[in-house]
Design an enzyme around this catalytic site. Sequence first.
Site, PDB file in Angstrom:
ATOM      1  N   ASP A  21       0.941  -1.380  -0.124  1.00 16.80           N
ATOM      2  CA  ASP A  21      -0.013  -0.067   0.060  1.00 16.80           C
ATOM      3  C   ASP A  21       1.055   1.365   0.008  1.00 16.80           C
ATOM      4  O   ASP A  21       2.075   1.299   0.627  1.00 16.80           O
ATOM      5  CB  ASP A  21      -1.021   0.010   1.270  1.00 16.80           C
ATOM      6  CG  ASP A  21      -2.083   0.959   1.159  1.00 16.80           C
ATOM      7  OD1 ASP A  21      -2.307   1.602   0.052  1.00 16.80           O
ATOM      8  OD2 ASP A  21      -2.681   1.273   2.209  1.00 16.80           O
ATOM      9  N   ASN A  69     -11.031  -2.272  -5.118  1.00 15.62           N
ATOM     10  CA  ASN A  69     -10.222  -1.461  -5.879  1.00 15.62           C
ATOM     11  C   ASN A  69     -10.909  -1.351  -7.412  1.00 15.62           C
ATOM     12  O   ASN A  69     -10.683  -0.279  -7.953  1.00 15.62           O
ATOM     13  CB  ASN A  69      -8.783  -1.902  -6.043  1.00 15.62           C
ATOM     14  CG  ASN A  69      -8.075  -1.860  -4.845  1.00 15.62           C
ATOM     15  OD1 ASN A  69      -7.114  -2.592  -4.544  1.00 15.62           O
ATOM     16  ND2 ASN A  69      -8.270  -0.816  -3.994  1.00 15.62           N
TER      17      ASN A  69
HETATM   18  C1  IPE Z   1      -5.460  -2.603  -0.134  1.00 12.17           C
HETATM   19  O1  IPE Z   1      -5.068  -1.249  -0.249  1.00 12.17           O
HETATM   20  C2  IPE Z   1      -5.472  -3.228  -1.185  1.00 12.17           C
HETATM   21  C3  IPE Z   1      -4.204  -3.586  -1.887  1.00 12.17           C
HETATM   22  C4  IPE Z   1      -2.876  -3.094  -1.536  1.00 12.17           C
HETATM   23  C5  IPE Z   1      -4.375  -4.245  -3.069  1.00 12.17           C
HETATM   24  P1  IPE Z   1      -6.162  -0.102  -0.320  1.00 12.17           P
HETATM   25  O2  IPE Z   1      -5.323   1.188  -0.445  1.00 12.17           O
HETATM   26  O3  IPE Z   1      -6.978  -0.431  -1.354  1.00 12.17           O
HETATM   27  O4  IPE Z   1      -7.112  -0.196   1.042  1.00 12.17           O
HETATM   28  P2  IPE Z   1      -7.624   0.799   2.010  1.00 12.17           P
HETATM   29  O5  IPE Z   1      -8.751   1.625   0.900  1.00 12.17           O
HETATM   30  O6  IPE Z   1      -7.026   2.075   2.281  1.00 12.17           O
HETATM   31  O7  IPE Z   1      -8.224   0.130   3.191  1.00 12.17           O
HETATM   32  C1  IPE Z   2      -1.650   0.355  -3.370  1.00 14.70           C
HETATM   33  O1  IPE Z   2      -1.500   1.654  -3.367  1.00 14.70           O
HETATM   34  C2  IPE Z   2      -1.916  -0.407  -4.499  1.00 14.70           C
HETATM   35  C3  IPE Z   2      -3.471  -0.702  -4.530  1.00 14.70           C
HETATM   36  C4  IPE Z   2      -4.174  -0.838  -3.871  1.00 14.70           C
HETATM   37  C5  IPE Z   2      -3.557  -1.084  -5.841  1.00 14.70           C
HETATM   38  P1  IPE Z   2      -2.577   2.901  -3.269  1.00 14.70           P
HETATM   39  O2  IPE Z   2      -2.941   2.929  -4.723  1.00 14.70           O
HETATM   40  O3  IPE Z   2      -3.682   2.316  -2.440  1.00 14.70           O
HETATM   41  O4  IPE Z   2      -1.943   4.144  -2.825  1.00 14.70           O
HETATM   42  P2  IPE Z   2      -2.507   4.950  -1.678  1.00 14.70           P
HETATM   43  O5  IPE Z   2      -2.861   4.165  -0.396  1.00 14.70           O
HETATM   44  O6  IPE Z   2      -3.446   5.657  -2.166  1.00 14.70           O
HETATM   45  O7  IPE Z   2      -1.177   6.089  -1.204  1.00 14.70           O
HETATM   46 MG    MG Z   3      -4.150   2.528  -0.469  1.00 13.19          MG
END
Ligand code: IPE
Ligand code: IPE
Ligand code: MG
Length: 257
Positions: A21, A69
């Site tokens: 993340d 997502n």
């Molecule tokens: C969790 O990250 C899913 C992945 C890393 C693929 P998110 O960024 O989607 O999670 P939340 O929304 O902060 O809980």
């Molecule tokens: C993790 O990074 C990747 C996925 C969830 C696909 P994010 O895209 O959630 O990045 P942040 O949490 O918005 O910084």
């Molecule tokens: Mg995230």
Amino acid sequence: MSLKDKIDVHQLPVHIAIIMDGNGRWAKEKGQDRLYGHYHGVQSVRDIVEGCAELGVGYLTLYAFSTENWDRPEEEVTGLMELLVDTIKKEVEALNKNNIKLHVIGDMGMLPDYAKKELQDAIGQTAKNSGMNLVMALSYSSRWEIAEAIRKIAIDAKKGDLEPSLVNQQTLQKYLCTSQFPDPELMIRTSGEYRISNFLLYQLAYTELYFTSVLWPDFRKEELYRAIIDFQGRERRFGKISEQLEKEMDKRKEDSL
Ligand code: IPE
Ligand code: IPE
Ligand code: MG
């Protein structure tokens, strides 16, 4: 002494799971768009896969895309999906060179056809490898997985292939999409969020959790070593008390003499 040298190779977690993340925030800090962050996140994936394989970790599960997502802006979803599928395709050669077997868990039905095909090809091309198992959680969510398992159990029970009164934890375990893998021993989440976000809810029952504020594109081998060293300093009691664990350890030592 380097961080890597501080790792006890005989006490490695057999299975490490990671919620990757923070790509979006990493990009924002640099004044770039979110896809730029995802693009750099791929470098961390390469580095961590290599780091785990070098150490001798048996299973590495990476949460790359959750069911939730899909609700992100269309542009990001399309870009991310293309990046993920493209990367997997390009990495097949490196996976084979390192004897890594690829698996994918998640709701494949939601993926576009080209993605399904590329993934199936990559899985097929690495199927004979016998080293580390790399499990990509793609379009995955734990509640989806558990609901699917229950649906399939109900279908088999109705068909007469399964006796309902005998359904227990082992039955459920067999119907989960992670049935071939041991439960993770260490779960890492980057980016300073303290939640599970629908990841392996059932399998994480006794997993050691490690949270770091490092954003995923900055999470490289040194950070991985830090997490493993932290894991190795913990006492995993599984509901018992310390004294029982010490006795069990003494007994194991005696038995091995
Ligand atoms: C969790 O990250 C899913 C992945 C890393 C693929 P998110 O960024 O989607 O999670 P939340 O929304 O902060 O809980
Ligand atoms: C993790 O990074 C990747 C996925 C969830 C696909 P994010 O895209 O959630 O990045 P942040 O949490 O918005 O910084
Ligand atoms: Mg995230």
